[in-house]
Design a protein around this motif. Structure first.
Motif, short mmCIF file in Angstrom:
data_model
loop_
_atom_site.label_atom_id
_atom_site.label_comp_id
_atom_site.label_asym_id
_atom_site.label_seq_id
_atom_site.Cartn_x
_atom_site.Cartn_y
_atom_site.Cartn_z
N ASN A 173 0.79 -1.17 -0.02
CA ASN A 173 0.09 -0.14 -0.24
C ASN A 173 0.81 1.24 -0.01
OD1 ASN A 173 -2.90 -0.56 -0.21
ND2 ASN A 173 -2.74 -1.27 1.86
N GLN A 174 2.04 1.11 0.47
CA GLN A 174 2.89 2.51 0.56
C GLN A 174 3.43 2.68 -0.64
OE1 GLN A 174 2.83 -0.31 2.92
NE2 GLN A 174 2.33 0.81 4.83
N SER A 175 3.78 1.65 -1.06
CA SER A 175 4.39 1.87 -2.79
C SER A 175 3.22 2.23 -3.65
CB SER A 175 5.13 0.60 -3.35
OG SER A 175 4.41 -0.55 -3.31
N ILE A 176 2.13 1.51 -3.73
CA ILE A 176 0.98 1.88 -4.32
C ILE A 176 0.63 3.54 -4.39
CG2 ILE A 176 -1.54 1.52 -4.81
CD1 ILE A 176 -0.77 -1.35 -4.02
N ARG A 177 0.55 4.07 -3.19
CA ARG A 177 0.14 5.35 -2.84
C ARG A 177 0.92 6.30 -3.06
NH1 ARG A 177 -2.61 3.26 2.83
NH2 ARG A 177 -4.17 1.83 1.94
N GLY A 178 2.35 5.95 -2.98
CA GLY A 178 3.40 7.02 -3.17
C GLY A 178 3.70 6.98 -4.62
N ILE A 179 3.69 5.82 -5.61
CA ILE A 179 3.71 6.16 -7.17
C ILE A 179 2.59 6.88 -7.61
CG2 ILE A 179 2.54 4.12 -7.81
CD1 ILE A 179 6.44 5.13 -8.55
N ILE A 180 1.40 6.73 -6.98
CA ILE A 180 0.16 7.54 -7.63
C ILE A 180 0.32 8.87 -7.25
CG2 ILE A 180 -2.34 7.60 -7.41
CD1 ILE A 180 -2.63 4.66 -7.08
N LYS A 181 0.52 9.29 -6.00
CA LYS A 181 0.67 10.54 -5.56
C LYS A 181 1.78 11.20 -6.15
CE LYS A 181 1.29 13.55 -1.24
NZ LYS A 181 1.41 13.36 0.03
N ASN A 182 3.01 10.67 -6.14
CA ASN A 182 4.12 11.53 -6.51
C ASN A 182 4.60 11.42 -8.16
OD1 ASN A 182 4.71 12.49 -3.97
ND2 ASN A 182 5.34 10.35 -3.47
N LYS A 183 4.23 10.31 -8.79
CA LYS A 183 4.51 10.11 -10.02
C LYS A 183 3.34 10.22 -11.32
CE LYS A 183 8.86 9.54 -9.25
NZ LYS A 183 9.94 10.46 -9.95
N ILE A 184 2.37 9.38 -10.88
CA ILE A 184 0.90 9.53 -11.71
C ILE A 184 0.07 10.71 -11.73
CG2 ILE A 184 -0.78 7.95 -12.54
CD1 ILE A 184 0.45 5.54 -11.61
N LYS A 185 -0.20 11.06 -10.68
CA LYS A 185 -1.14 12.16 -10.44
C LYS A 185 -0.71 13.47 -11.11
CE LYS A 185 -3.76 15.05 -7.13
NZ LYS A 185 -4.06 15.16 -5.58
#
Length: 363
Positions: free
Chosen positions: A59-71
């Motif tokens: 969950n930490q990696s999923i949320r981090g990549i969405i917030k910082n890279k994809i969004k």
């Protein structure tokens, strides 16, 4: 319709009982949920489960990549630019397939809403009713027998037994279930990488000799052991399915060129979303290989997306979309309709999801 915001939430739902495979034991579905909001006020939903032992995602990696890279890449993008958005997501980072899948399914949800149709119609529209198997958690032969009998009582004609925890014990598990449910019930075995190649051949040949009649054997050997998978496939009569060995279209090409399997299992969390899953299915179809559409231990958002994909394509002939049934409660309003083994869709656009309860926003 432009993307104006992407919000990330956590969702935690206890299971009715522990779910066990050869890889892990799970007591709670701890999911990442996303909402994409548009300038027209519409909302698209996505979901990613943390399945570190298979995808490497937490969950930490999923949320981090969405917030910082994809969004940051998606704000103000037109939702109908599916190809562009796919590659923005795909090229945002290497791997991180679960995060990519969650965002992309929300985009497809909104795209179908914009067109005013359920998602399966824009993906292909082959059918609108499906039938899933039910997975039986790996336990003692006696407990698996009782779980299987309950599943048959609930209307399931296809069971998937989780095995891979001691190949001799696995024989006992299968024998107990087959004797209990009879010969008319289809039984799939999923070893989740739990056997060595020679063990797999030995146990499968024993099953064949005893007329236990497994419909298929899913991922008998380690994910990276393509040669071992081929060895099993070449030395038994029972069809062999690749699951953890197959994430990408490139994996699919390699497996099928090697003739290492008879069937493949596509999961959105392995493929990185619907776009890539469509490519994998097309490759399999070109090789004359049928597809199972499966899921991890997920809530109803992402399994609804998988069901829409399955309904869209003729070549997807087997379903393992029972994950929401293991949750003690269903926090999702709308989405696919589950009636025992039967899956159907509401007369709503996109994924048909209206709301999700008990979300906690992650900032």
């Amino acid at each position: 319709m432009k993307i104006k915001d992407l919000k990330i939430f956590s969702l935690n739902v206890p299971l009715k009982k522990e779910f066990k495979t050869s890889l892990r034991t799970v007591k709670t579905a701890a999911e990442t949920i996303i909402k994409i909001e548009t300038d027209t006020g519409q909302v698209g939903f996505g979901e990613a489960p943390p399945t570190a032992v298979i995808t490497g995602d937490t969950n930490q990696s999923i949320r981090g990549i969405i917030k910082n890279k994809i969004k940051p890449l998606l704000i103000d993008e037109e939702i109908e630019n599916i190809e562009k958005i796919h590659f923005l997501i795909e090229e945002s980072a290497v791997n991180n397939n679960s995060a990519k899948a969650a965002v992309e399914m929300a985009v497809y949800d909104l795209f179908a809403q914009k067109l005013g149709v359920p998602l399966y119609k824009i993906l292909g529209g082959y059918q609108n009713k499906l039938v899933s198997d039910l997975s039986i958690s790996v336990n003692s032969p006696a407990e698996m027998k009782e779980d299987a009998l309950q599943a048959v009582k609930d209307g399931y004609q296809v069971l998937k037994l989780k095995v891979g925890k001691g190949y001799q014990k696995d024989l006992e598990r299968f024998r107990a279930v087959r004797k209990a449910v009879g010969d008319q019930i289809k039984i799939r075995l999923d070893a989740n990488q739990g056997w060595q190649p020679k063990e797999a051949v030995s146990i499968i040949k024993t099953m064949e000799a005893e007329n236990l009649n497994p419909e298929l054997i899913e991922q008998p050997v380690k994910a990276a052991d393509y040669e071992g998978l081929k060895f099993v496939r070449d030395n038994v009569l029972t069809p062999v399915m690749a699951d953890e060995s197959l994430f990408s279209a490139q994996d699919c090409l390699r497996l099928l060129k090697m003739q290492a399997c008879d069937l493949i299992n596509i999961k959105l969390m392995k493929a990185g979303g619907i776009y890539n899953a469509l490519k994998i299915n097309a490759i399999a179809e070109a090789y004359g290989i049928e597809v199972m559409l499966g899921s991890m231990l997920e809530a109803k958002v992402s399994v609804t997306a998988a069901a829409h994909l399955a309904a869209a394509k003729k070549n997807i002939t087997r379903l393992d979309l029972d994950a929401p049934l293991y949750l003690a409660e269903d926090p999702v309003v709308g989405g696919m309709i589950i009636n025992g083994p039967e899956i159907s869709f509401p007369a709503k656009n996109g994924l048909g999801i209206e709301d999700i309860y008990n979300l906690i926003e992650v900032v």
